[in-house]
Design an enzyme around this catalytic site. Sequence first.
Site, short mmCIF file in Angstrom:
data_model
loop_
_atom_site.label_atom_id
_atom_site.label_comp_id
_atom_site.label_asym_id
_atom_site.label_seq_id
_atom_site.Cartn_x
_atom_site.Cartn_y
_atom_site.Cartn_z
N ASP A 35 1.22 -1.17 -0.19
CA ASP A 35 -0.27 0.38 -0.04
C ASP A 35 0.51 1.59 -0.11
OD1 ASP A 35 -3.06 1.00 0.74
OD2 ASP A 35 -1.62 1.99 1.13
N ASN A 90 -12.55 -3.64 2.18
CA ASN A 90 -14.14 -3.17 2.87
C ASN A 90 -14.78 -3.09 1.30
OD1 ASN A 90 -12.79 -1.95 4.98
ND2 ASN A 90 -11.79 -0.93 3.36
N GLY A 96 -15.15 2.49 4.01
CA GLY A 96 -14.04 3.33 4.18
C GLY A 96 -13.38 2.75 2.38
N GLN A 97 -14.12 2.06 1.58
CA GLN A 97 -13.33 1.69 0.09
C GLN A 97 -13.46 3.43 -0.45
OE1 GLN A 97 -16.25 -1.29 -2.34
NE2 GLN A 97 -14.23 -1.06 -3.50
N HIS A 103 -10.30 -5.32 -3.41
CA HIS A 103 -8.38 -5.24 -2.76
C HIS A 103 -9.02 -5.56 -1.77
CE1 HIS A 103 -9.85 -1.27 -2.10
NE2 HIS A 103 -10.02 -1.53 -1.67
N LEU A 104 -8.40 -7.20 -1.42
CA LEU A 104 -7.50 -7.06 0.55
C LEU A 104 -6.49 -6.63 0.75
CD1 LEU A 104 -9.38 -9.29 2.31
CD2 LEU A 104 -7.88 -11.56 1.47
N HIS A 105 -7.09 -5.78 2.32
CA HIS A 105 -5.81 -5.26 2.90
C HIS A 105 -5.36 -6.37 4.20
CE1 HIS A 105 -6.71 -0.82 1.93
NE2 HIS A 105 -8.16 -1.84 2.08
P1 5GP Z 1 -9.66 1.36 0.04
O1 5GP Z 1 -10.61 2.30 1.22
O2 5GP Z 1 -10.82 1.43 -0.70
O3 5GP Z 1 -9.76 0.02 1.57
O4 5GP Z 1 -8.35 1.30 0.55
C1 5GP Z 1 -6.70 1.71 -0.67
C2 5GP Z 1 -6.20 1.80 -0.85
O5 5GP Z 1 -5.53 2.00 -1.97
C3 5GP Z 1 -5.58 2.89 0.44
O6 5GP Z 1 -5.01 1.51 1.62
C4 5GP Z 1 -4.20 3.54 -0.58
O7 5GP Z 1 -3.55 3.89 0.56
C5 5GP Z 1 -4.28 2.89 -1.49
N1 5GP Z 1 -3.52 3.46 -2.89
C6 5GP Z 1 -3.99 4.43 -3.64
N2 5GP Z 1 -3.52 5.17 -4.14
C7 5GP Z 1 -2.42 3.86 -4.25
C8 5GP Z 1 -1.17 3.77 -5.13
O8 5GP Z 1 -1.64 4.43 -6.36
N3 5GP Z 1 -0.97 2.44 -5.55
C9 5GP Z 1 -0.78 1.68 -3.83
N4 5GP Z 1 -0.12 0.89 -3.67
N5 5GP Z 1 -1.57 1.90 -2.85
C10 5GP Z 1 -2.61 3.39 -3.17
#
Ligand code: 5GP
Length: 117
Positions: A35, A90, A96-97, A103-105
């Site tokens: 991330d 999310n 929080g998405q 995507h799985l964190h």
């Molecule tokens: P969400 O909030 O949609 O569950 O998570 C999106 C994640 O993508 C966030 O943790 C954010 O930091 C990450 N992210 C956003 N833009 C980029 C990027 O350009 N590259 C990478 N590696 N991660 C990203």
Amino acid sequence: MANEDECLFCSLIACSKSGKTEFLYKDRFVAAFRDINPKAPHHILIVPLKHISTVNDITDEDALLVGSMVNAARKVAVGLNLKSYRLVLNCGADAGQAVFHIHLHLLGGRSFGWPPG
Ligand code: 5GP
Ligand code: ZN
């Protein structure tokens, strides 16, 4: 909701073919990369190669792909020697998405509170 043509993660996956994104893991279903704004010492995103906007858009045909996300997270955790970690998926803005390609964190390297915020 992003479509495939304007999707950040689809373009990251495409860029990886030119070596711009470093993958910790890749198979025929998913790729894993760090991330950009980590919330833990280890924060990896496990992303299907196929564009799916949200968990609500998953179909029965995607079951193997979705299972592969968790299995890939396990393999990445083993590679990082993580015994305890959190997996987060999310669905939707209120949860929080922010990137509308599922995507799985995988978060590890510290302890976590419960319930999440
Ligand atoms: P969400 O909030 O949609 O569950 O998570 C999106 C994640 O993508 C966030 O943790 C954010 O930091 C990450 N992210 C956003 N833009 C980029 C990027 O350009 N590259 C990478 N590696 N991660 C990203
Ligand atoms: Zn996408």
